[in-house]
Design an enzyme around this catalytic site. Sequence first.
Site, PDB file in Angstrom:
ATOM      1  N   SER A 148      34.516  43.985  37.992  1.00 45.35           N
ATOM      2  CA  SER A 148      35.148  45.200  37.492  1.00 45.35           C
ATOM      3  C   SER A 148      36.060  44.898  36.292  1.00 45.35           C
ATOM      4  CB  SER A 148      35.916  45.886  38.635  1.00 45.35           C
ATOM      5  OG  SER A 148      36.287  47.195  38.296  1.00 45.35           O
ATOM      6  N   ASP A 205      30.418  49.405  41.031  1.00 43.92           N
ATOM      7  CA  ASP A 205      31.419  48.337  40.950  1.00 43.92           C
ATOM      8  C   ASP A 205      31.118  47.184  41.915  1.00 43.92           C
ATOM      9  OD1 ASP A 205      33.837  46.834  41.099  1.00 43.92           O
ATOM     10  OD2 ASP A 205      34.978  48.598  40.497  1.00 43.92           O
TER      11      ASP A 205
END
Length: 349
Positions: A50, A195
């Site tokens: 991320s 993610d």
Amino acid sequence: MKRILSIDGGGIRGIIPGMILVALEEKIQRATKNQNAHIIDYFDFFAGTSTGGILLSILLCPDDENLQKPKYTAKQALDIYLEHGVEIFSANRWRRFLGKFGLVSELYDATILEKILDGYFGNKKLSELLRPCMITAYDIELRKNHLFRQQKAISHGASRDFYIKDVCRATAAAPTYFAVAEIFSLAKTRYPLVDGGVFAHNPSLSAMLEVMKTYKTYKIDDIWILSLGTGLSKISYQYEDFKKKKAISIGPALVDIMSSSSAESSNYFLKQLFRSVNESSNYIRIDPSNLSSINSSMDAATPSNIQKIVSLGDKLVSENEELLDRIVKNLIEDKKAKEETSVWNFLKR
């Protein structure tokens, strides 16, 4: 010794590891008396999830005119949050209001983030990143981890290569915050990704296994990891609140719980693994222990909270000054030893 730099996810809290990177790079430059020294020259492998994946991609991005040199400094990587953080996590009041009732599927318009990423990377490719690396994501249709690997992009060509901006968009597609990233490889294969924090908020363990596989070594004591965290949220969620709300409206809370537990587990496993071979010092974790001075939500990107996060990052750097100095000393000595060994091996041929 294979040296790994790993950076956690955490949204706007990416400022914290970003400030550690800036401190390390500046210390390296002072110690080597080389203002052009870059932190990426002192590690063998990089891993990010991320916000950590975005930071690493910026650090490893090649220069437009010299593809062997980095385009950005650690300070310029940090600036993506200092200069664009408010913009990335901007949502009008109406959208936030609807979000509370589960009437929108994600809080933020991903096109803003995509535009910023395009400004940093243009059409540069994963295969062009300057060092071996791994950036995490998760395929929601195949229900499996998806690891973007720079080395595989090089060895397998278009079928495993992607635009860096798409890699970053995918690794940062936190559920309920941004829409699922529908991206395509250069061979036009479709990937619906979210993610990587859903399974590897702290990607250090995944990175260690990747290095062991890539370099064909099963000796843990040959690996050294610097793992940079963004702090673990300790927000307490009440049973009654969860029971009354719609699933989509508690999404951010679920992401927070899942990310924290994932990072804690990886940290625990790595500590035990290195302790088992009497090499506890080969795993260094720098992570703020207390987030009470800031709003710890990953999207809390107001100007005032960003300043608080900067203050927390500065405090973390100060508290770890001696540790950072030792890390820099070891990195420089190890790089010098590897260069001398490489020259000696060349001369013996």
